[in-house]
Motif scaffolding. Structure first.
Motif, PDB file in Angstrom:
ATOM      1  N   ASP A 165       5.481   4.541   5.383  1.00  0.00           N
ATOM      2  CA  ASP A 165       6.385   3.554   5.982  1.00  0.00           C
ATOM      3  C   ASP A 165       6.550   2.324   5.085  1.00  0.00           C
ATOM      4  O   ASP A 165       7.381   1.456   5.367  1.00  0.00           O
ATOM      5  N   HIS A 166       5.792   2.267   3.995  1.00  0.00           N
ATOM      6  CA  HIS A 166       5.897   1.143   3.064  1.00  0.00           C
ATOM      7  C   HIS A 166       6.468   1.555   1.708  1.00  0.00           C
ATOM      8  O   HIS A 166       7.141   0.767   1.052  1.00  0.00           O
ATOM      9  N   ASP A 215      -0.593  -4.665   6.850  1.00  0.00           N
ATOM     10  CA  ASP A 215      -1.321  -3.809   7.792  1.00  0.00           C
ATOM     11  C   ASP A 215      -2.829  -4.092   7.851  1.00  0.00           C
ATOM     12  O   ASP A 215      -3.597  -3.250   8.301  1.00  0.00           O
ATOM     13  N   HIS A 273       0.853  -1.189   0.000  1.00  0.00           N
ATOM     14  CA  HIS A 273       0.000   0.000   0.000  1.00  0.00           C
ATOM     15  C   HIS A 273       0.882   1.231   0.000  1.00  0.00           C
ATOM     16  O   HIS A 273       2.114   1.112   0.006  1.00  0.00           O
ATOM     17  N   HIS A 322      -2.005  -4.557  12.579  1.00  0.00           N
ATOM     18  CA  HIS A 322      -0.657  -4.171  13.033  1.00  0.00           C
ATOM     19  C   HIS A 322      -0.105  -5.196  14.023  1.00  0.00           C
ATOM     20  O   HIS A 322       1.079  -5.516  14.008  1.00  0.00           O
ATOM     21  N   HIS A 367       3.115  -4.662  12.154  1.00  0.00           N
ATOM     22  CA  HIS A 367       4.050  -3.844  12.952  1.00  0.00           C
ATOM     23  C   HIS A 367       4.124  -4.311  14.406  1.00  0.00           C
ATOM     24  O   HIS A 367       4.316  -3.494  15.299  1.00  0.00           O
TER      25      HIS A 367
HETATM   26 ZN   LIG Z   1       2.435   0.282   8.024  1.00  0.00          ZN
END
Ligand SMILES: [Zn+2]
Length: 242
Positions: A99-100, A186, A95, A189, A230
């Motif tokens: 952070d990706h 995600d 996505h 998480h 995460h």
């Molecule tokens: Zn993420």
């Protein structure tokens, strides 16, 4: 087929933002991960982690002073510090959150990207960008081939790697199944999120996210290993085995 997990950053945020019902006055430091899948002929990167230039000066990089108002990013090593990115054959983006996708610029533009069409289109729609906290600089045109897929997709045409449309966290979020391993990313998480549905307080569509979690739950209950996005207690770098 080998799957290796890399740590490509961290972010620290109030616990209650990323798990509904948790304290807002306690923080959690979340790992940011990328995965490398190696076959005899391919070296596929799943997600790209944080971009060191963005962390060094986020306000300038994104031209948004408030960009990391609710989470503080850090990084020890970028994806390019840990891999010879010139040997990659594909990048799969699960996505478009920073952070990706932030590290995409560290990968040569000759390496094509595979992403769900729904996600890519959302990333180019102003209202969806706002709602999903996308940062378009992360995935701005750089001449790279972008391969858009619609729904579940057999990545190599031999059944070995399946991209699964698992929307909700974002409009076209996808998970990745490699044999008995499912990178849920995600959809949840935390590992517990698959069952308790205590997702981050923000989402494109929480009801869709619940259905995606139920789908991954059913795979887990059928014996597959589903890995969350995460979870700081279980997501350590290294070779992933079922
Ligand atoms: Zn993420």
């Amino acid at each position: 087929m080998k799957i290796e997990r890399l740590n490509v950053g961290w972010f620290t945020a109030a616990a209650g933002i990323f798990r509904a019902g948790d304290d807002m006055d306690r923080t959690i430091r979340y790992p940011v991960l990328a995965y490398v899948i190696e076959t005899e002929t391919e070296r596929i990167l799943i997600d790209t982690g944080l971009n060191p230039a963005a962390i060094a000066d986020p306000a300038a990089y994104y031209d948004r002073p408030d960009v990391f108002a609710v989470s503080t990013p850090e990084q020890e090593q970028s994806v390019a510090d840990q891999l010879d990115v010139g040997t990659l054959t594909k990048v799969v983006l699960t996505h478009l959150h920073w952070d990706h996708v932030g590290g995409l610029r560290l990968i040569p533009a000759s390496v094509s990207v595979v992403i769900q069409r729904a996600e890519w289109e959302a990333g180019h729609d102003d209202a969806a960008v706002q709602r999903n906290f996308f940062l378009p600089r992360d995935y701005a045109e750089d001449g790279r081939e972008v391969i858009l897929i619609d729904g579940d997709h057999d990545l190599l045409g031999d059944g070995s790697i399946e991209l699964m449309l698992t929307p909700g966290h974002t409009p076209g979020h996808q998970s990745v199944r490699v044999g008995d391993i499912v990178l849920g990313i995600d959809v949840a998480h935390f590992a517990s999120g698959l069952d308790d549905h205590r997702f981050p307080v923000f989402a494109d569509d929480h009801e869709q996210q619940e259905r995606s979690a139920e789908r991954l739950c059913a795979m887990r209950d059928a014996g597959l290993t589903v890995i969350p996005g995460h979870d700081p207690d279980i997501l350590h770098p290294g070779v992933v085995t079922a």
